[in-house]
Design an enzyme around this catalytic site. Structure first.
Site, PDB file in Angstrom:
ATOM      1  CE  LYS A  51       0.477   7.104 -11.136  1.00  0.00           C
ATOM      2  NZ  LYS A  51       1.830   7.423 -11.633  1.00  0.00           N
ATOM      3  NE  ARG A  76       3.669  16.529 -13.535  1.00  0.00           N
ATOM      4  CZ  ARG A  76       3.431  15.433 -12.823  1.00  0.00           C
ATOM      5  NH1 ARG A  76       2.531  14.567 -13.229  1.00  0.00           N
ATOM      6  NH2 ARG A  76       4.101  15.195 -11.725  1.00  0.00           N
ATOM      7  NE  ARG A 114       3.907  17.253  -8.537  1.00  0.00           N
ATOM      8  CZ  ARG A 114       3.496  15.974  -8.591  1.00  0.00           C
ATOM      9  NH1 ARG A 114       2.372  15.683  -9.217  1.00  0.00           N
ATOM     10  NH2 ARG A 114       4.184  15.026  -8.004  1.00  0.00           N
ATOM     11  NE  ARG A 116       7.948  12.487  -8.382  1.00  0.00           N
ATOM     12  CZ  ARG A 116       7.411  13.236  -9.338  1.00  0.00           C
ATOM     13  NH1 ARG A 116       8.118  14.200  -9.908  1.00  0.00           N
ATOM     14  NH2 ARG A 116       6.182  13.028  -9.728  1.00  0.00           N
TER      15      ARG A 116
HETATM   16  P1  AMP Z   1       2.219  12.034  -7.177  1.00  0.00           P
HETATM   17  O1  AMP Z   1       1.429  13.270  -7.324  1.00  0.00           O
HETATM   18  O2  AMP Z   1       1.385  10.794  -7.271  1.00  0.00           O
HETATM   19  O3  AMP Z   1       3.417  11.988  -8.100  1.00  0.00           O
HETATM   20  O4  AMP Z   1       2.803  12.022  -5.681  1.00  0.00           O
HETATM   21  C1  AMP Z   1       3.666  13.056  -5.241  1.00  0.00           C
HETATM   22  C2  AMP Z   1       4.374  12.626  -3.982  1.00  0.00           C
HETATM   23  O5  AMP Z   1       3.421  12.365  -2.941  1.00  0.00           O
HETATM   24  C3  AMP Z   1       5.178  11.324  -4.083  1.00  0.00           C
HETATM   25  O6  AMP Z   1       6.475  11.530  -4.625  1.00  0.00           O
HETATM   26  C4  AMP Z   1       5.220  10.889  -2.619  1.00  0.00           C
HETATM   27  O7  AMP Z   1       6.141  11.662  -1.876  1.00  0.00           O
HETATM   28  C5  AMP Z   1       3.823  11.265  -2.136  1.00  0.00           C
HETATM   29  N1  AMP Z   1       2.862  10.151  -2.354  1.00  0.00           N
HETATM   30  C6  AMP Z   1       1.804  10.125  -3.204  1.00  0.00           C
HETATM   31  N2  AMP Z   1       1.154   8.957  -3.127  1.00  0.00           N
HETATM   32  C7  AMP Z   1       1.818   8.215  -2.212  1.00  0.00           C
HETATM   33  C8  AMP Z   1       1.642   6.894  -1.700  1.00  0.00           C
HETATM   34  N3  AMP Z   1       0.654   6.087  -2.122  1.00  0.00           N
HETATM   35  N4  AMP Z   1       2.534   6.456  -0.748  1.00  0.00           N
HETATM   36  C9  AMP Z   1       3.528   7.243  -0.312  1.00  0.00           C
HETATM   37  N5  AMP Z   1       3.756   8.489  -0.757  1.00  0.00           N
HETATM   38  C10 AMP Z   1       2.909   8.977  -1.703  1.00  0.00           C
END
Ligand code: AMP
Length: 214
Positions: A17, A127, A160, A171
């Site tokens: 994404k 990553r 990360r 996740r």
């Molecule tokens: P990402 O970078 O999109 O993989 O997000 C990393 C982490 O941020 C996720 O595993 C969640 O803990 C938190 N997070 C990101 N977006 C959301 C969302 N829309 N709702 C809840 N938690 C989020």
């Protein structure tokens, strides 16, 4: 035919994404709004939101809806988001999708990036991210020219904490339970298009581009 400029990129962690959003930003001139990036920035800045979000993020769990919805609402009010936006990583629950729907601003397209589970693990485990500019690399498929150094800005790349094997599995489970139901939610609204996220970045981008025609 015109292109959608208010869109959601849906898909499991590791679907690409963020990578695709960067290209769409350039092509469409609208901002990427990544809740993951906004939350990581809040953590880095040590804000109250960042402190609250930390434990959830490190565990691979979702940050509570009310916090994330408030964050996105504030971001969507900024001037650069008035002509459109690419939502990346939001909404992630039905409650978040419903909160977004109450804004009465039509989401023109929801792109659902499809990728098999084992491919997701390979992508996330390898990553690497630039600490300074956020550019994304991969130890096998998208290496930096110099190990540990961002090609784009010279910043340091890192893994990360939530890209560890154990947290990746968590996740994925969270995605299946809480986010995958949004596919049916948006399909029912008629604006969902599913795109295979397997293949080269260029192939996936071309398929997304086609799916944005409105
Ligand atoms: P990402 O970078 O999109 O993989 O997000 C990393 C982490 O941020 C996720 O595993 C969640 O803990 C938190 N997070 C990101 N977006 C959301 C969302 N829309 N709702 C809840 N938690 C989020």
């Amino acid at each position: 035919m015109s292109k959608a400029t208010r869109m959601i990129l849906l898909g499991p962690p590791g679907a690409g994404k963020g990578t695709q959003a960067v290209r769409l930003v350039e092509a469409l001139g609208v901002p990427q709004i990544s809740t993951g990036d906004l939350l990581r920035a809040a953590r880095k800045a040590g804000t109250p939101l960042g402190l609250k979000a930390k434990a959830y993020m490190d565990a691979g769990e979702l940050v509570p809806d009310d916090l994330v919805v408030a964050l996105v609402e504030e971001r969507l009010r900024e001037a650069d988001a008035q002509a459109g936006y690419i939502l990346d990583g939001f909404p992630r629950t039905t409650a978040q999708a419903e909160a977004l729907a109450t804004r009465h601003v039509e989401i023109q397209r929801v792109i659902n990036l499809e990728v098999p589970d084992d491919e997701v693990v390979r992508r996330l485990a390898g990553r690497r991210i630039c600490r300074a500019c956020g550019a994304s690399y991969h130890v096998e498929f998208a290496r930096t020219k110099v190990e540990g150094v961002c090609d784009r800005c010279g910043g340091e790349t890192y893994q990360r904490a939530d890209d560890s094997d154990e947290v990746i599995l968590k996740r994925q489970a969270v995605y299946t339970e809480q986010t995958a139901p949004l596919i049916a939610f948006y399909r029912a609204e008629g604006n969902l298009r599913s795109v295979s996220a397997v293949g080269t970045t260029d192939d996936v981008y071309a398929a997304i581009w086609d799916a944005l025609s409105i």
